[in-house]
Motif scaffolding. Structure first.
Motif, PDB file in Angstrom:
ATOM      1  N   LYS A  41      16.522 119.871  47.412  1.00 27.50           N
ATOM      2  CA  LYS A  41      15.311 119.107  47.107  1.00 27.50           C
ATOM      3  C   LYS A  41      14.312 119.220  48.259  1.00 27.50           C
ATOM      4  O   LYS A  41      13.112 119.400  48.041  1.00 27.50           O
ATOM      5  CB  LYS A  41      15.669 117.634  46.868  1.00 27.50           C
ATOM      6  CG  LYS A  41      14.450 116.765  46.596  1.00 27.50           C
ATOM      7  CD  LYS A  41      14.807 115.447  45.937  1.00 27.50           C
ATOM      8  CE  LYS A  41      13.546 114.735  45.443  1.00 27.50           C
ATOM      9  NZ  LYS A  41      12.592 114.457  46.527  1.00 27.50           N
TER      10      LYS A  41
ATOM     11  N   SER B 112      17.164 117.098  39.440  1.00 30.01           N
ATOM     12  CA  SER B 112      16.100 118.081  39.637  1.00 30.01           C
ATOM     13  C   SER B 112      14.826 117.700  38.882  1.00 30.01           C
ATOM     14  O   SER B 112      14.800 116.750  38.107  1.00 30.01           O
ATOM     15  CB  SER B 112      16.601 119.456  39.203  1.00 30.01           C
ATOM     16  OG  SER B 112      17.162 119.366  37.914  1.00 30.01           O
TER      17      SER B 112
ATOM     18  N   ALA C 183      12.510 122.426  48.060  1.00 31.54           N
ATOM     19  CA  ALA C 183      11.462 122.384  47.036  1.00 31.54           C
ATOM     20  C   ALA C 183      10.272 121.572  47.534  1.00 31.54           C
ATOM     21  O   ALA C 183       9.110 121.951  47.330  1.00 31.54           O
ATOM     22  CB  ALA C 183      12.024 121.804  45.747  1.00 31.54           C
TER      23      ALA C 183
ATOM     24  N   LEU D 276      11.954 122.000  41.448  1.00 32.68           N
ATOM     25  CA  LEU D 276      13.391 122.154  41.637  1.00 32.68           C
ATOM     26  C   LEU D 276      13.989 122.260  40.242  1.00 32.68           C
ATOM     27  O   LEU D 276      14.172 121.254  39.551  1.00 32.68           O
ATOM     28  CB  LEU D 276      13.962 120.945  42.392  1.00 32.68           C
ATOM     29  CG  LEU D 276      15.476 120.880  42.575  1.00 32.68           C
ATOM     30  CD1 LEU D 276      16.005 122.081  43.332  1.00 32.68           C
ATOM     31  CD2 LEU D 276      15.868 119.602  43.304  1.00 32.68           C
TER      32      LEU D 276
END
Ligand code: ADP
Ligand code: MG
Length: 699
Positions: free
Chosen positions: A188, A210, A191, A36
């Protein structure tokens, strides 16, 4: 091998004055699935530029961008479209949802571009929207949602094709902090599902959540850090189901005509007032065009049928003619005061016609037998100035009182008249003898007007009345003075152009009266009895090509009139055609403006993987539909207006000079579609050529 590798990428923007602006300067970075990534940096540092390069929206750069080991530069346009459609999901700061489409349609637009089945689309969209907490918003329009909801719809749209990379350019830039956190959670989660998420952000706080932060400054990477605290959580259920289609590549499918019609209809409905007004313009042109054509043919066929009703299908009346389309007054003079044939002239004309038939219709059995001709004579008797010193009266007594009426025309009875022409009685021809006095009593027929002059209520009351007919004029300078007792045996209205005071007598009877005076009656017309209507037509057509002779004067007038009418109605139709061209320009302008209004939408469609052809198809479909609808409305209204006009004319005049042929409507509908599609071609190709990056930047 990394999912995404960027090696020595440079990007220059060309500025107007041949100078360049260097936006990216030797970018080298690589990302893996499951990361991410936050891209940070000041405004103007090149973040969006980098995203557009990765997303395949901009191919004008140098260096290498490799996806799964394959360089983007090796992709052809088609592959690049496909790359955007299948591999990449875009999320924008301003959501960029298509305003006239429902949430469901917005989310499934990428699937629509691949012509995925309706049921599959619905199921996929529902699953993903449910996971994003939007399962109850399917039917709503984007304007009915909050900012956070809109961004979740945009994320759903980006995820629907199960892309490997999500590119989000400031996805939280327009959101409040609570909503920002929600969106970050979703990012998130994406990802964690094993996708590469690259997110541009301004906020260090967002960046800190991230897994990696890449900072740009003046087109260079000045920081690239992993976030040690970041932990991927592997969930049991993924946000997006694995894309089955990806595993087994099928034959490539594209935007279907059905979907493109649906998209167009949605958009047309969204701007319905504008479209309605535009259609109205086309409609009015079509109505005027159809009505003008209908009037043209209606008037012509009305005059034709009028002429038909005055002539027999198997008799050709041959008169001398001085009139023509160029000289209509001549035709009128022929009618009022016809010229008698000279000695031997009729034989010449008959020979000419027979020769013509020999040469051109040798198969035809019919030839004119000169011994089977009938003759006719007519003259203007009243107007001394026109017909010489002619005068004619009939004297009759009403209740013992002697009265008289002038006669304007003297006609011999033609060999044929229709029911419509013969109003009462009939003419048997030869004179009868009065039983008591032995006096010869001639027979005459009169036009209805004379019955009226006699003060009779019903024209039938004239039948059987004995009148004195006095005619004095001259033939070849021989004075003729007729004074005869006659019986009125019929009321007749033979000549369509002479309904006034007309007296009809038998030709042979008149000829004998004239010869008693030492003169010879020369016919002004002769009648050919043909074997069929087609022979009649052949001879009439031939006569219309000769100079000096004509078939029936009525036919001549009718053909002159229809010639004038068809020129006239063509002129009117051309005017209507010009108004159609104006309508076409109007459509062009409206569609052209609609392209600039929809620039962003076009950019979004391209970022989702729409090909140039798809964009063109959507716009062309729309112009086609506008033409079709305008055409249908035009045809319906023309039919209604035409019907009303027919009713109106029938009640006012007793006939309607309009004829609607079905092909007028087909022509109007076809023209409407053709001009709309033509008008749409330029705007559609302009839309297709729009640069996606610029379109997305468009305010
Ligand atoms: P960021 O997204 O980081 O704010 P951009 O990538 O949009 O920055 O822009 C980087 C630089 O390139 C900026 O200075 C911008 O003015 C310039 N730029 C962007 N697009 C164009 C363009 N089409 N023509 C010329 N310059 C551009
Ligand atoms: Mg930017």
């Amino acid at each position: 091998m990394k999912e995404l590798e960027i090696n020595h990428v440079y990007k220059d923007y060309k500025l107007g004055n041949k100078s360049k602006f260097n936006a990216l300067n030797d970018i080298n970075v690589a990302f893996e699935k499951g990361e991410l990534v936050s891209i940070v940096g000041e405004s103007g540092s090149g973040k969006s530029t980098l995203m557009n390069l990765i997303g395949g929206l901009d191919s004008d750069y140098s260096g290498e961008i490799k996806i799964g080991g394959i360089d983007l530069k090796t992709f052809k346009e088609k592959q690049l479209d496909d790359y955007r459609k299948k591999k990449i999901g875009f999320v924008f700061q301003s959501f960029n949802l298509i305003p006239h489409l429902s949430i469901l349609d917005n989310v499934t637009i990428a699937l629509t571009l691949s012509d995925v089945k309706e049921s599959v689309k619905l199921e996929k969209a529902k699953t993903i929207l449910k996971k994003l907490g939007l399962e109850n918003q399917l039917k709503k329009k984007p304007t009915q949602l909050s900012g956070g909801q809109k961004q979740r719809v945009a994320i759903a749209r980006a995820l629907i094709n199960d892309p490997d990379i999500i590119l989000a350019d400031e996805p939280t830039g327009s959101l409040d902090s609570a909503t920002t956190l929600q969106i970050l959670d979703i990012m998130k989660e994406i990802a964690d599902d094993g996708k590469l998420v690259i997110m541009v952000t301004h906020s260090e706080k967002v960046a800190s959540i991230s897994s990696r932060i890449v900072e740009l400054s003046d087109g260079k990477i000045i920081r690239d850090e992993k976030n040690e605290k970041y932990k991927a959580e592997i969930k049991e259920t993924k946000l997006v189901e694995e894309n089955a289609e990806k595993l087994e590549p099928k034959k490539e499918k594209h935007l279907s005509t059905y979907s493109s019609i649906r998209l167009s209809l949605h958009n047309m409905w969204a701007s319905r007032t504008k479209n309605f007004l535009m259609a109205l313009g086309v409609t009015i042109s079509l109505i005027s065009m159809i009505l003008m054509l209908a009037f043209g043919s209606g008037l012509t066929s009305y005059i034709d049928s009028l002429a038909q009703s005055y002539s027999s299908p198997t008799i050709v009346t041959v008169s001398k003619s001085t009139g023509s389309a160029e000289n209509p007054m001549g035709a009128i003079m022929d009618l009022i005061s016809p010229t008698p044939y000279a000695d031997g002239e009729i034989e010449t004309v008959v020979n000419d016609i027979n020769t013509y038939l020999d040469e051109n219709y040798s198969d035809l059995d019919f030839r004119i037998d000169p011994s089977q001709l009938d003759y006719g004579y007519s003259t203007l008797t009243a107007a001394a100035g026109m017909g010489g010193n002619a005068s004619a009266t009939i004297n009759f007594d009403v209740n013992g009182q002697e009265k008289s009426s002038g006669i304007f025309y003297l006609y011999t009875t033609p060999p044929y008249y229709t029911e419509e022409q013969l109003l009462a009685g009939s003419l048997s021809g030869s004179p009868t003898q009065d039983e008591t006095t032995g006096e010869s009593i001639g027979q005459i027929m009169l036009s209805p007007k004379i019955a009226e002059e006699m003060g009779l209520e019903n024209i039938e009351d004239a039948l059987g009345k004995i009148v004195t007919v006095k005619v004095s004029y001259s033939i070849n300078n021989i004075p003729i003075s007729i004074n005869e007792k006659c019986e009125i045996t019929g009321i007749v209205d033979v000549n369509m152009f002479a309904t006034s005071l007309v007296m009809y007598v038998d030709y042979d009877y008149l000829a004998s009266l004239v010869s008693e005076q030492g003169a010879t009656l020369s016919p002004t017309s002769f009648y050919i009895h043909t074997d069929s209507e087609s022979t009649t037509d052949i001879i009439n057509n031939y006569l219309s090509t000769t100079e000096g002779y004509t078939g029936s004067v009525e036919n001549q007038m009718a053909s002159m009139f229809s010639e004038m009418m068809s020129t006239f109605s063509i002129a009117l139709a051309i005017i209507a055609g010009i108004s159609l061209i104006v309508a076409m320009i109007m459509i062009l302008v409206v569609l052209y403006m609609s392209v600039s209004e929809r620039t962003r939408e076009i950019g979004v469609l391209k970022s989702i993987g729409a090909r140039k052809r798809d964009i063109k198809k959507i716009f062309t479909t729309e112009s086609f539909l506008i033409g079709l609808f305008s055409g249908i409305i035009g045809v319906i209204f023309s039919a209604i207006v035409g019907g009303l006009l027919i009713l109106l004319f029938n009640s006012l005049l007793g006939f309607a000079p309009l004829t609607f042929h079905w092909y007028y409507f087909v022509l109007a509908l076809g023209l409407s579609v053709v001009i709309s599609v033509l008008a749409g071609l330029y705007p559609a190709s302009k839309a297709a050529k729009l640069d996606p990056v610029e379109s997305l930047r468009h305010e």
